[in-house]
Design a protein around this motif. Sequence first.
Motif, PDB file in Angstrom:
ATOM      1  N   LEU A 318       0.834  -1.200   0.000  1.00  0.00           N
ATOM      2  CA  LEU A 318       0.000   0.000   0.000  1.00  0.00           C
ATOM      3  C   LEU A 318       0.875   1.259   0.000  1.00  0.00           C
ATOM      4  O   LEU A 318       0.558   2.254  -0.676  1.00  0.00           O
ATOM      5  N   ALA A 319       1.990   1.221   0.739  1.00  0.00           N
ATOM      6  CA  ALA A 319       2.894   2.380   0.802  1.00  0.00           C
ATOM      7  C   ALA A 319       3.474   2.702  -0.572  1.00  0.00           C
ATOM      8  O   ALA A 319       3.757   3.878  -0.873  1.00  0.00           O
ATOM      9  N   ARG A 320       3.669   1.700  -1.413  1.00  0.00           N
ATOM     10  CA  ARG A 320       4.262   1.929  -2.731  1.00  0.00           C
ATOM     11  C   ARG A 320       3.352   2.762  -3.630  1.00  0.00           C
ATOM     12  O   ARG A 320       3.813   3.379  -4.592  1.00  0.00           O
ATOM     13  N   PHE A 321       2.050   2.752  -3.365  1.00  0.00           N
ATOM     14  CA  PHE A 321       1.111   3.518  -4.188  1.00  0.00           C
ATOM     15  C   PHE A 321       0.771   4.874  -3.577  1.00  0.00           C
ATOM     16  O   PHE A 321       0.198   5.727  -4.252  1.00  0.00           O
ATOM     17  N   SER A 322       1.074   5.036  -2.296  1.00  0.00           N
ATOM     18  CA  SER A 322       0.635   6.234  -1.588  1.00  0.00           C
ATOM     19  C   SER A 322       1.335   7.489  -2.108  1.00  0.00           C
ATOM     20  O   SER A 322       2.558   7.525  -2.259  1.00  0.00           O
ATOM     21  N   THR A 323       0.530   8.520  -2.373  1.00  0.00           N
ATOM     22  CA  THR A 323       1.083   9.822  -2.761  1.00  0.00           C
ATOM     23  C   THR A 323       0.792  10.870  -1.680  1.00  0.00           C
ATOM     24  O   THR A 323       1.196  12.031  -1.831  1.00  0.00           O
ATOM     25  N   ASP A 324       0.075  10.468  -0.647  1.00  0.00           N
ATOM     26  CA  ASP A 324      -0.200  11.373   0.466  1.00  0.00           C
ATOM     27  C   ASP A 324       0.944  11.280   1.472  1.00  0.00           C
ATOM     28  O   ASP A 324       1.236  10.197   1.993  1.00  0.00           O
ATOM     29  N   GLU A 325       1.577  12.403   1.735  1.00  0.00           N
ATOM     30  CA  GLU A 325       2.800  12.399   2.550  1.00  0.00           C
ATOM     31  C   GLU A 325       2.573  11.825   3.949  1.00  0.00           C
ATOM     32  O   GLU A 325       3.353  11.004   4.426  1.00  0.00           O
ATOM     33  N   MET A 326       1.499  12.232   4.615  1.00  0.00           N
ATOM     34  CA  MET A 326       1.256  11.773   5.986  1.00  0.00           C
ATOM     35  C   MET A 326       0.933  10.282   6.030  1.00  0.00           C
ATOM     36  O   MET A 326       1.444   9.541   6.870  1.00  0.00           O
ATOM     37  N   GLU A 327       0.082   9.841   5.107  1.00  0.00           N
ATOM     38  CA  GLU A 327      -0.284   8.417   5.083  1.00  0.00           C
ATOM     39  C   GLU A 327       0.918   7.555   4.726  1.00  0.00           C
ATOM     40  O   GLU A 327       1.145   6.507   5.347  1.00  0.00           O
ATOM     41  N   ARG A 328       1.687   7.979   3.759  1.00  0.00           N
ATOM     42  CA  ARG A 328       2.852   7.195   3.353  1.00  0.00           C
ATOM     43  C   ARG A 328       3.870   7.089   4.494  1.00  0.00           C
ATOM     44  O   ARG A 328       4.444   6.018   4.734  1.00  0.00           O
ATOM     45  N   GLU A 329       4.070   8.190   5.193  1.00  0.00           N
ATOM     46  CA  GLU A 329       5.012   8.179   6.310  1.00  0.00           C
ATOM     47  C   GLU A 329       4.583   7.179   7.378  1.00  0.00           C
ATOM     48  O   GLU A 329       5.406   6.441   7.920  1.00  0.00           O
ATOM     49  N   PHE A 361      -6.662   4.763   5.585  1.00  0.00           N
ATOM     50  CA  PHE A 361      -5.669   5.217   4.607  1.00  0.00           C
ATOM     51  C   PHE A 361      -6.334   5.338   3.220  1.00  0.00           C
ATOM     52  O   PHE A 361      -5.810   4.864   2.216  1.00  0.00           O
ATOM     53  N   HIS A 362      -7.502   5.994   3.211  1.00  0.00           N
ATOM     54  CA  HIS A 362      -8.309   6.012   1.987  1.00  0.00           C
ATOM     55  C   HIS A 362      -7.652   6.790   0.848  1.00  0.00           C
ATOM     56  O   HIS A 362      -7.862   6.482  -0.325  1.00  0.00           O
ATOM     57  N   LYS A 363      -6.822   7.783   1.179  1.00  0.00           N
ATOM     58  CA  LYS A 363      -6.138   8.524   0.110  1.00  0.00           C
ATOM     59  C   LYS A 363      -5.136   7.623  -0.610  1.00  0.00           C
ATOM     60  O   LYS A 363      -4.991   7.702  -1.839  1.00  0.00           O
ATOM     61  N   SER A 364      -4.469   6.776   0.145  1.00  0.00           N
ATOM     62  CA  SER A 364      -3.530   5.823  -0.467  1.00  0.00           C
ATOM     63  C   SER A 364      -4.297   4.743  -1.224  1.00  0.00           C
ATOM     64  O   SER A 364      -3.906   4.338  -2.334  1.00  0.00           O
ATOM     65  N   ALA A 365      -5.396   4.277  -0.638  1.00  0.00           N
ATOM     66  CA  ALA A 365      -6.190   3.221  -1.277  1.00  0.00           C
ATOM     67  C   ALA A 365      -6.695   3.665  -2.646  1.00  0.00           C
ATOM     68  O   ALA A 365      -6.747   2.863  -3.593  1.00  0.00           O
ATOM     69  N   ALA A 366      -7.051   4.932  -2.747  1.00  0.00           N
ATOM     70  CA  ALA A 366      -7.596   5.445  -4.011  1.00  0.00           C
ATOM     71  C   ALA A 366      -6.582   5.390  -5.156  1.00  0.00           C
ATOM     72  O   ALA A 366      -6.963   5.482  -6.335  1.00  0.00           O
ATOM     73  N   GLN A 367      -5.290   5.234  -4.828  1.00  0.00           N
ATOM     74  CA  GLN A 367      -4.248   5.207  -5.853  1.00  0.00           C
ATOM     75  C   GLN A 367      -3.936   3.792  -6.359  1.00  0.00           C
ATOM     76  O   GLN A 367      -3.138   3.624  -7.279  1.00  0.00           O
TER      77      GLN A 367
END
Length: 606
Positions: A318-329, A361-367
Motif C-alpha cells: 500500500l505504501a508503494r502507491f501512496s502519494t499522500d505524505e502523511m499516510e505514506r510516512e 488510509f483512503h487517500k492511499s487506497a484510491a491510488q
Amino acid sequence: MMLKERNLLVLYGSQTGTAQDLAERIGREALRFKFEVRVIEMDDFEVQHLPEQAFVVFVCSTTGQGEEPDNMKKFWRFLLRKDLSQSSLLEMHFGVLGLGDSSYQKFNFAAKKLHKRLLQLGAKAILDPALGDDQHDMGLDAAINPWLENFWQKTLQMFPLPVGVQPLTPDFLPPAKYSVSQMDSINSMVIQSSSHQPHISAKNPYNAVISQNLRVTSPEHFQDVRLITFDLNESGISYSPGDVVMVQPQNSDDKIEMFFQIFPQLNRHQRLSLGSNKVETKLPPDWILPATGFTTEDCARRYWDFQSIPRRSFFELLARFSTDEMEREKLLEFVSSEGQQDLFNYCNRPRRTMLEVLYDFHKSAAQVPVEYLFDLIPAIKPRAFSIASSFKTNPKQLQILVAIVQYKTKLSEPRRGLCSTWLSRLDSGVQVPLWVRSGTLRFPTDPTIPVIMVGPGTGCSPFRSYINDQRLSLHPADNERELYLFFGCRNRIHDFFFSDEWLALEKQGRLHLSCAFSRDQPDKVYVQHRMDEQRLLLRRLLIDSQASVFVAGNAKQMPDQVTQALRAALMNEDGASDDDCWTMEKAENYVAEMVKQSRLQLETWS
C-alpha cells in the motif's frame, strides 16, 4: 560459498491459501534481488526435476494430525521413495518455512518432516526452518519476517549480484500477479454440456440448498449457535464420521458498500477478465471468478477477503502507491523494524480488518490500480466444519454445528467471523458452495474396542456423526460397541446440544453420557473433572479394553487438561496396590504410545 546460477524456485503446499500467499510474497521479494523466480504449487511441479534445482524455498502448512496439505501429498510421496539415495539432492540449497498453530499437538509437523527429509537426501539447509505460529500476538509474521531478513542476507552471499548491479530499492513495484481487462459484455463462448457429472471438489463444489438454519442455544444465551442442514439431493456426495465439509463464504452487503465507498474510482458493474502474468500463476477457480467474465462487485462479494487482518506485506505494498505524505510516512513506519509494536497496537491487538485499514488510509487506497488489488487483498479462504450428521442415517442431508463468532475489542464495532456471520444470516432455500474432504479423526473398525469421546461445545459435532452412525439400528445388537461421551457446555438449559438424542440413548443403555455444565453450580466443572470422577473406569477401559480416545473442541487449554486427566487415570492413586500404581513417567509413556497407535486422536481449533 558463491553459486553462479541465480534461479530461485519457490514451492508451496497450502490447505487454505495462506502458504500460497507467503510463497507469492517471497517471489516478489526475490525479484527485488534480481533472481529469476518461479512460484509453483508442490504437486504441480514435475518432481523428477527436483535434483536439478540449486536454490529452493519450500513453504508449507500443517493440517490435522500433523499431515501435509492436500496439494503436497504427491510431492511428499515422491520424497519418501526408498530408491532415492542420500546424494539425490546434493546440488540443492534450501530453506523451509512452516505455517502452523502451537495450540495443536503436532505444531508445524509437516515443515519439520520436510526439512529432515531434504537433509537426508543430501540437500543443504541455508537456515533452520522458520516455524510460523498463528497463536503469536503478531501472528505468523513474528517468525517469518526475521527469518526472511536473515535468509536474504545469506542468500546474497551465496548468489551475489553481478559487479555493479544493485538490488532494487525496497519501494520498487513488482509486476501484478494478474492482468485485468475490461469487457463490454458477457463472453458468449459456448460451453458444451455433458452428461458426465464431475467429481465434487474444491475445483467443482456443490451448491447445496439450506433446508434449515436453526438456533440451538436459548434466545437469552450470549452465544448464538446454529445447526445448519444442507440438502445433498443427487449430488453424489458421501461422507464418514470425522470428515469435514469445506464452505466458501462471501462478504456481506454492508461491507461491500463500505468497500466501494473507499474505492469510488471502481465501477461495481464493470465486467472484467483476468490473465496470468506468469505461466505458473494460477487463475482463481472458475466457479468464483468465471473465465467468461465477472463484475468488480463479484470480486468484492466472492473473492477479496478485506475482512481479514492485514499482514506487514499489505502495508508495504500500500505504501508503494501512496502519494499522500502523511499516510505514506505512517505506512512506512509500520513496516520498519522500529514500528512493529505500533503496528501490533494498531492492527493485531484490536483485530482491525483490512477494510478498516483501507478506510483509515483512503487517500492511499484510491491510488491502487484494480489489477494490484489482487496482490493487496488475499482471496477468501474456505472454512472447514466438522460434519455433525450421519450419512447412514440420512444420505440426502449434511449438518454442521456453527458457533457464531462475535467479540469486542477496543474498536467500537464488534469483531465478527466472516463465515459464521454470513451463514447465520442465510435463509432456507439459499445455495452454499461446499465440498467434503477427509477429516483427521479415524475411528476403529474392530467392534470390540470401546470408544471414548470428549467433545465440549461444538466439539461434539464429529461424535454426534459417529454415535448416530453406530446406533443406526433402533434395537441394540448383542455385540454393540461401548460408547462413552464426555460433553461440556455452560448450562443444561442454554447450550446442551443434541440433549434429547443423547439422553434417549443413555436411557436405552446404548451410550455412556457424562455432562459437565460449567456454570450450573458455584464451582466451575469441566469435562476433565468428569473424567477425573470416573478415572477407575477410564483406567480399566484404557488398559484392559485398549479403548480409543477422541478429543475435539477449542484448542486453548482443554486438550492438555484432558490428556492430563488420562495420565491421572492411568496412575491410579486411589488406594490401589503398589503393583497397580503407575509412575507419572509410565503414564506419560503410555499416552505417548496411544498417540503413535492412533488410539488417542485430537481435532482442535483456535
